[in-house]
Design an enzyme around this catalytic site. Structure first.
Site, PDB file in Angstrom:
ATOM      1  CE  LYS A   1      -2.473   0.534   4.348  1.00  0.00           C
ATOM      2  NZ  LYS A   1      -3.665   0.870   5.142  1.00  0.00           N
TER       3      LYS A   1
ATOM      4  CD  GLN B   1      -7.319   1.082   4.672  1.00  0.00           C
ATOM      5  OE1 GLN B   1      -6.330   0.372   4.583  1.00  0.00           O
ATOM      6  NE2 GLN B   1      -7.241   2.369   4.935  1.00  0.00           N
TER       7      GLN B   1
ATOM      8  CG  ASP C   1      -3.508  -0.057  11.273  1.00  0.00           C
ATOM      9  OD1 ASP C   1      -2.519   0.493  10.758  1.00  0.00           O
ATOM     10  OD2 ASP C   1      -4.676   0.097  10.848  1.00  0.00           O
TER      11      ASP C   1
END
Ligand code: NAP
Length: 298
Positions: free
Chosen positions: A55, A99, A122
């Protein structure tokens, strides 16, 4: 019948990343705006390390401002929430991704709820889930967004098609079903309690498999000519007994790919399909968030 056409995640994800990079360059030139992504990693999970590195690399390659915050596995809930609060207030950051999974002892739900919904790249905040469900502009989870880009690139207008989504998770099944509904499909969501799942799948012009069961969906479950999007990522032993005996594993999807090739019209491979779209969609979401925060029209 000829073999299905492969929907190539590599080509599509590279094209999407190039599109994002061009948009970032234009935002910087025309508005002095550099989209910024902050990724938070708690602990040292090996798979999460790989995802977080990818990422960071891809966001920098697209010209974005990119920061990674690493907290130790024994970080407290309070420390993590304080970091999220700092990132919410940071004007250089437009996208925040924590994460998952978090180490044991940390409350995932509380952390996700603490992220500013407008920076929630997200798409897992309940506000974004609610916006998506009520048809308002939302930040959408990345994997479902990737599925939709693949479908539109393959089929064009999706209106009126029968879509079946197998799986109802917050991360994949539910949001992909909402996006298909928004695209005017007639949508069925199937799950572990669905009766006669095979017959339900056979009705689908578009079949999305997000189950987490290796090769569960067989060729006989697929309507001839259907478009099959395989989200599953499952580790299984190699077919070769020698390699299997060495404990070596490989990745397969939720669809029995080889036999499905003879029935489907289009199909995504695993690996090389949906998985590659996920990071590209994270970059796209970060640009979307930056533009909305800055009040720039999409
Ligand atoms: P999940 O939270 O475990 O959800 C799985 C869903 O499948 C549940 O809704 C479950 O039904 C349903 N299901 C399980 N067994 C079933 C069966 N025998 N028949 C019908 N439905 C069944 O998983 P997820 O997070 O959605 O992930 C699904 C798969 O996608 C996994 O392999 C995951 O690794 C992969 N994935 C890939 C990406 C990517 O970037 N490509 C991203 C995220 C996830 P119930 O609700 O009734 O239990």
């Amino acid at each position: 019948m000829t073999d299905a056409q492969i929907i190539d995640g590599k080509t599509l994800s590279e094209a999407l990343r190039a599109e994002v990079a061009a948009e970032v360059a234009e935002l910087r030139r025309a508005h002095g705006l550099q989209p910024g992504l902050a990724v938070v990693l708690v602990g040292q999970d090996a798979a999460s390390e790989i995802y977080v590195r990818a990422k960071g690399e891809h966001s920098r390659a697209a010209g974005m401002h990119s920061v990674t915050h690493r907290l130790p596995a024994d970080a407290s809930q309070h420390e993590l929430l304080a970091l999220v609060a700092d990132l919410n207030a940071d004007p250089l950051i437009h996208g925040i991704l924590v994460q998952l999974p978090l180490p044991k002892g940390l409350d995932e739900r509380q952390v996700l709820a603490a992220i500013d919904p407008d920076k929630d790249v997200d798409g897992l905040h309940v506000v974004n889930a609610g916006r998506l469900a009520s048809g308002q502009p939302a930040l959408t989870p990345c994997t479902p967004l990737g599925c939709m880009i693949m479908l539109r690139e393959t089929l064009g207008d999706l209106g009126g098609r029968r879509a079946v989504v197998v799986g109802r998770s917050v991360l994949v099944g539910r949001p992909v079903a909402q996006l298909l509904l928004q695209a005017d499909c007639t949508v069925t969501i199937a799950h572990s309690r669905t009766r006669d799942l095979q017959a339900v799948c056979r009705e689908a012009d578009i079949l999305v498999a997000a189950v987490g069961r290796p090769r569960m969906i067989k060729a006989s479950w697929i309507k001839p000519g259907a478009t099959v999007i395989d989200v599953g990522i499952n580790r299984v032993p190699f077919d070769d007994p020698e390699k299997a005996a060495q404990g070596k594993t490989k990745v397969v999807g939720d669809v029995a790919f080889k036999e499905a090739l003879g029935v489907a019209g289009h199909i995504t491979p695993v690996p090389g399909g949906v998985g590659l779209m996920t990071v590209a969609c994270l970059l796209k979401n970060t640009v979307t968030a930056a533009k909305r925060i800055a009040g720039i029209e999409d």
